[in-house]
Scaffold this active site. Sequence first.
Site, PDB file in Angstrom:
ATOM      1  CG  HIS A 242      -2.110  -0.935   1.017  1.00  0.00           C
ATOM      2  ND1 HIS A 242      -2.973  -1.263   2.034  1.00  0.00           N
ATOM      3  CD2 HIS A 242      -2.538  -1.632  -0.071  1.00  0.00           C
ATOM      4  CE1 HIS A 242      -3.885  -2.105   1.587  1.00  0.00           C
ATOM      5  NE2 HIS A 242      -3.638  -2.345   0.313  1.00  0.00           N
ATOM      6  CG  HIS A 373      -2.731  -5.672  -7.997  1.00  0.00           C
ATOM      7  ND1 HIS A 373      -2.536  -4.413  -7.489  1.00  0.00           N
ATOM      8  CD2 HIS A 373      -3.653  -6.264  -7.198  1.00  0.00           C
ATOM      9  CE1 HIS A 373      -3.301  -4.240  -6.417  1.00  0.00           C
ATOM     10  NE2 HIS A 373      -3.986  -5.352  -6.219  1.00  0.00           N
TER      11      HIS A 373
END
Length: 394
Positions: A242, A373
């Site tokens: 993150h 992703h």
Amino acid sequence: MTDLDRLLQFAARSRLPEGFGHLGDDGRVRPDRGQETWIVARMTHVFGLAQLSGRDGWDGLVRHGVEALVAGPLHDRTRGGWYAAATADGVPADDGKAAYPHAFVVLAAATATATGAPGGRELLDEALDVWQTRFWDDTEGLAVEEWDAGWSRLSDYRGANANMHGVEASLAAADALGDDDPRAARLRSQALRATERLVHGWARAWHWQLPEHFTAAWEPLPEYNREQPAHPFRPYGVTVGHLFEWARLALHLRAVIPEPPSWLLEDAVGLFTAAASRGWAVDGYDGFPYTLDWADRPVVRQRMHWVLCEAVAAAETLATVTGEATYGVLARRWRAHGEARFADPATGSWHHELTPEGAVAADTWEGQPDAYHLAQLLLLTGRPVRGSVAAASR
């Protein structure tokens, strides 16, 4: 090297009659698992990106995703919003409505709108209305987390993860709406406010150890989920991936707002540097662990494919924005690590979880559920930095 077209062919196997399902390590869809909104939305987004990048033959799957989110079992057409999951029999599997999957519905709808998919704009209008009226808290400049199915009870938990994807979705929606739509400026302003509070506020104050979990009053909960540290969405401690993801999003935001504050680039560099220096091989094995504790010690040592994807994408984006060769060197080094360790020649995708030693694991992620992703990484490489991956893909 991982081939985007082969990855997309793998992703297309997720198609189910009413949406998209979970893909296993064998490359087969698991209809017995039902459907999850975040997977349906992410796959719709990925197929939309494929279409926007000039590839033919993906419009049908974009339409299928839009139809699933409009007419499928995940959509509560009576009370509004989307359930997080539905069983194989098409029954809602939960009684809550959370910000995280709703952010991905906005993202999918934005990308579908950008492709011109039938029903895409209508889906985007509805999803944005739900986000603005149910999740966005304008007083706090952040999104709340979770309601019950009838929108009468709001959870006391607040989270950074849902807000991060809310920033991503808001930027994508603004790009899809266009500057002539007054909502575009408002969405970008909201993305800036959320980023300022979470990144320029808490992440910077905590020496780039971004707290992920908060009370209803937005007080950090550093011990949250200590007993369940490998949670797929709310792990304990610092989530390394993150930090990379926020760094990249700060640069996407910087690219589209007028007179961007200098801290967007400064904080992107700070987040990236912290994640790279504290995370890489911290336990003596190459790669990034899933999480660290507050003393930068590894907690969950498993390597997640998405963490490495976000590390490479952040490095690529910083290289483009700054022109500094160091970021490009890291991007190539980490990408090579991914190709050597994570790439699965049998499916064309990447294994989602490995042990530190490189063996396939499934403690947090079973199978290879989606292509979000990895597809974004492949599409971002070599492209200009825009507000969204969709805008860059075009």
